[in-house]
Design an enzyme around this catalytic site. Structure first.
Site, PDB file in Angstrom:
ATOM      1  CB  CYS A   1      -0.813   0.302   1.559  1.00 31.26           C
ATOM      2  SG  CYS A   1      -1.233   1.477   1.749  1.00 31.26           S
TER       3      CYS A   1
ATOM      4  CB  CYS B   1      -0.119   1.679   3.938  1.00 29.66           C
ATOM      5  SG  CYS B   1      -1.115   1.147   3.704  1.00 29.66           S
TER       6      CYS B   1
END
Lengths: 291, 111
Positions: free
Chosen positions: B32, B35
């Site tokens: 991700c 993230c």
């Protein structure tokens, strides 16, 4: 305040500039997407560059998405004198997020308590160029702005940008990177909203549905599509083209969306170029770190 | 040293639910991008609120039980746990300003 004196000597400076020009290991670990998750403290330690400046550079250069920022990196690093105080430089640069006549957020906040709280934060940023502002003071200033925002209408992105500036860069150097990300996101949002051809929510949804449908159909028609299979990717692209040709309404929406994307990217690139020029000017005038 | 501690399902009860200070859980995944972009802000926030708010990370692929418990549909998702209960929740790439605005009320005896 922690003092980082740039480079230490001319040979170290030139070695860093040469690495970046050649896209060497320092460039790869610092000025690309690797900066997001990498520990950049070795860059600070080796080259005497303040951690906030180290975080600022890749964000301002677009994280190496293209080579367009290579000359910018070279120019800034060349302009910085040996011994320069890059912490003060980073703080002076971040003030532009408020003061820049074209892109700063000062003029976006309505008169009232939000603007007053924002100005109080910017006063602290100014003060922090020469003297450390303690954590409690920053926190109180952020809380005041958050409270003002809760009571008064204000553009959320502009307030978020100011809140991103309200940190002690000695303890929280990542604030420099975050401020740049929030700022670039705001420039992008403004560019998208500015027209001339904005798309309605319904049009966006229709385009999204068409893209997903065509993508699934093309992927099904090219079952051997895998990363690295260039020949399969070409067939996939050809299939996508055929599907768009069979969907004139969707193709028209896609053409508008693509053109809009080009306009937005151009505005973001213009902002980035202008800010890079400002950093370069500040680098040329950088003061030396105190001994 | 990072103040963002990875917690497993086995550690979750002791580290999060029984914590005597509020805990921010960062549900993330290794694939991700947003993230990863959130990490500098989270690291700084963890230092800022050290001793007042604890910060933990949960990899949703490694610890799906915790993700399911909180109905995490995407990453990054952030949940504040206080006295064992989820009291705040937000998702997506979060700015440092937003993060501070959400967490400051939970610090130093707030809320």
């Amino acid at each position: 305040m922690t003092r980082f004196a740039a480079y230490g000597d001319e040979a170290t400076k030139q070695a860093l500039i040469a690495d970046i020009a050649a896209k060497g290991p320092v460039y790869s670990g610092w000025l690309t997407n690797a900066a997001f998750e990498g520990d950049l403290s070795p860059i600070s330690q080796t080259y005497g560059l303040h951690p906030a400046f180290v975080r600022l550079m890749p964000a301002l250069g677009g994280f190496g998405a293209t080579d367009a920022s290579l000359p910018f990196y070279g120019s800034v690093l060349e302009s910085l004198p040996v011994g320069a105080d890059t912490g003060a430089l980073a703080r002076r640069f971040l003030l532009l997020a408020w003061t820049d006549p074209a892109h700063g957020v000062a003029q976006r906040l309505p008169l009232g308590s939000v603007l007053a709280a924002g100005e109080a934060i910017i006063d602290l940023v100014r003060a922090s160029v020469t003297a450390r502002v303690d954590k409690k003071t920053w926190r109180a200033a952020r809380a005041a702005l958050a409270k003002a925002r809760a009571c008064e209408q204000a553009p959320e992105a502009a307030v978020d940008l100011v809140l991103s500036l309200a940190w002690d860069l000695e303890e929280a150097p990542g604030a420099a990177q975050d401020a740049m990300l929030v700022w670039s996101s705001q420039v992008m949002t403004d560019a998208a909203a500015a027209g001339p051809d904005t798309m309605t929510e319904e049009e966006n949804q229709a385009l999204f549905t068409a893209m997903r449908t065509h993508h699934e159909a093309a992927a099904a028609a090219v079952p051997d599509l895998k990363p690295g299979n260039a020949e399969a990717y070409e067939r996939f692209q050809a299939e996508m083209g055929r599907l768009w040709d069979g969907d004139p309404a969707g193709k028209a929406l896609k053409a508008r969306s693509d053109a809009r994307g080009v306009r937005i990217n151009a505005k973001v690139a213009a902002w980035r170029e202008a800010m890079q020029a400002q950093l370069l000017e500040l680098a040329k005038a950088a003061s030396l770190a105190a001994a | 040293m990072s103040l963002l501690k990875d917690v497993t399902t086995a550690e979750f009860e002791a580290e999060v639910l029984a914590s005597n200070i509020p805990v921010l859980i960062d549900f993330h995944a290794v694939w991700c991008g947003p993230c990863k972009a959130s990490v500098p802000a989270l690291e700084d926030a963890a230092r800022e609120f050290e001793g007042e708010i604890a910060f933990v990370k949960v990899d949703i692929d490694q610890e799906p039980t915790i993700a399911e418990r909180y109905n995490v549909q995407g990453v990054p998702t952030f949940i504040v746990i206080k006295d064992g209960e989820a009291v705040e929740r937000f998702s997506g790439l979060v700015s440092r300003g937003k993060l501070a605005s959400v967490l400051e009320p939970f610090a130093e005896g707030g809320q």
